[in-house]
Design a protein around this motif. Structure first.
Motif: not given
Length: 438
Positions: A9-11, A63-73
């Protein structure tokens, strides 16, 4: 396992920050910023509007939306970007549930003011039935036989009971059809013009006076003028954002080749001839085909703080939102290109609704790496001192806020009477550079 996912998550958040602060092509709808990642000062993140690790409700939802769209996570989501509106709708609901299902968040929502609680209760919903839309006006009221694409669509936010405001606009600066005007070009008087269309954006309003059926009156008004666009949502101040979101969707599907949009309130006065001249000037600039992709002009406000005064209608508690607001164009009226309207429709699916409509538009603009241009001809706080008393004062502006229906008619008549005397008066100009902080 927990340690591993915490590190991931940090990464992932670091990757998100890099994405937010990396420069993209103006045509890209990816994460954006105002400077390149290699020059970035990470300590400045907490000073920007896009706070990533705060406890405020909206910040957590985004932030929850951005994490879902984060290609690493979530690498499985990377290839799905911008391909399905249903995907974004489901993502909005999912991120909302993830945040609001937590006990601390529910307790936080319960402590919000009633108006804010009402907003939160439906902020994940964006699909509302169209109640009134003239079948004879696919993109608002306009000329029957237009010989070229419309230059400008006037999209005016109104309410059921503001009939006098709408009628004054129809009789003055909001007239539709071919509108011709003149400008000076190299010492020569040149005639220019464009086709104008008009639509009033209205929600659903409830009145205690049962003797008046406002819905029937609104339908009769649309039958007469063909310029009413009404949706089935409660027409409150915090729901003005819905008018933007639903208008962008309607525009994308209905308004094809329309070059520009004026979006404003029904209590503004617009110098339409000046606006037509100004838009023609923009179209004649070098590389206009590229700049139109992100063109927006108005009274630009940068690095503004949320209003924390409980009695204000703009009040936003820090438990709902933390950080500065993004740069945005506000104050009752803004002009943007038809191309940008379609891009705003697209990107808005990735940004949670915000109760202040101008700020929400600014959030979407920031996501597009597009910045509104400030123009001193947009007088959102009226004239200074005795300027208004000058003969040609209203010939130097594009817009002035807070004028009632009677004033609109009087001003439009005065504008016509003094046009020849004020033909050579230029638009207001300013050397002030708009800050892009926030």
């Amino acid at each position: 396992s927990q340690t591993f996912w915490k590190k991931m998550h940090i990464l992932g958040d670091l990757f998100l920050i890099a994405a937010l602060y990396s420069m993209r092509s103006p045509k890209s709808d990816h994460f954006v910023t105002y400077r390149r990642f290699k020059d970035m000062d990470f300590t400045s993140i907490s000073k920007t509007f896009w706070k990533l690790h705060e406890e405020a409700l909206w910040n957590q939802l985004q932030l929850a939306i951005d994490r879902h769209l984060n290609p690493i996570l979530n690498p499985q989501n990377a290839h799905r970007r911008f391909k399905s509106r249903a995907f974004y709708d489901s993502l909005l609901r999912l991120s909302f549930s993830q945040v609001t299902d937590l006990d601390p968040t529910r307790r936080k929502i319960e402590k919000l003011p009633q108006q804010m609680r009402d907003f939160v209760s439906h902020m994940k919903r964006r699909n509302y039935q169209v109640l009134i839309q003239s079948p004879n006006a696919t993109c608002g009221a306009g000329a029957v036989n237009e010989k070229e694409p419309p230059l400008l669509l006037l999209a005016v936010k109104s309410t059921h009971l503001n009939f006098k405001n709408r009628q004054a606009i129809r009789q003055t600066w909001g007239r539709v059809g071919w509108v011709a005007t003149h400008r000076m070009n190299g010492g020569q008087r040149q005639e220019v013009g464009g086709y104008i269309r008009r639509v009033f954006l209205i929600g659903k309003e409830y009145t205690r006076n049962s003797a008046w059926n406002v819905s029937e009156l609104l339908q009769m008004e649309d039958q007469l003028y063909g310029d009413i666009l009404q949706w089935d949502f409660d027409d409150t101040f915090f729901n003005l954002t819905l008018k933007d979101v639903l208008f962008w969707k309607w525009f994308t599907h209905q308004c094809g080749q329309t070059r520009f949009v004026f979006k404003g309130d029904d209590d503004v006065f617009v110098n339409t001839p000046n606006l037509i001249n100004y838009l023609h000037d923009q179209l004649e600039k070098p590389h206009a085909d590229r700049t139109m992709n992100e063109f927006m002009v108005g009274d630009v406000i940068a690095a503004a703080f949320p209003n924390r005064v409980h009695q204000s209608k703009y009040f936003v508690p820090d438990s709902f939102y933390e950080g500065l607001y993004p740069t945005y164009a506000g104050g009752g009226g803004v002009v943007y290109s038809g191309q940008l309207a379609k891009r705003l429709h697209k990107i808005s699916g990735r940004v949670h609704l915000f109760p202040i409509d101008d700020v929400f538009v600014g959030m979407c603009m920031t996501r597009l790496n597009a910045h509104p241009t400030h123009h001193p001809g947009f007088l959102t706080f009226d004239f200074r001192g005795d300027e208004e008393k000058e003969l040609c004062a209203y010939h130097t502006i594009l817009l002035v806020h807070k004028r009632n229906p009677t004033q609109l008619i009087e001003l439009w008549d005065e504008l016509s009477k003094t046009r020849s005397q004020c033909l050579h008066v230029p638009l207001r100009m300013s050397n002030k550079k708009t800050s892009l902080l926030g």
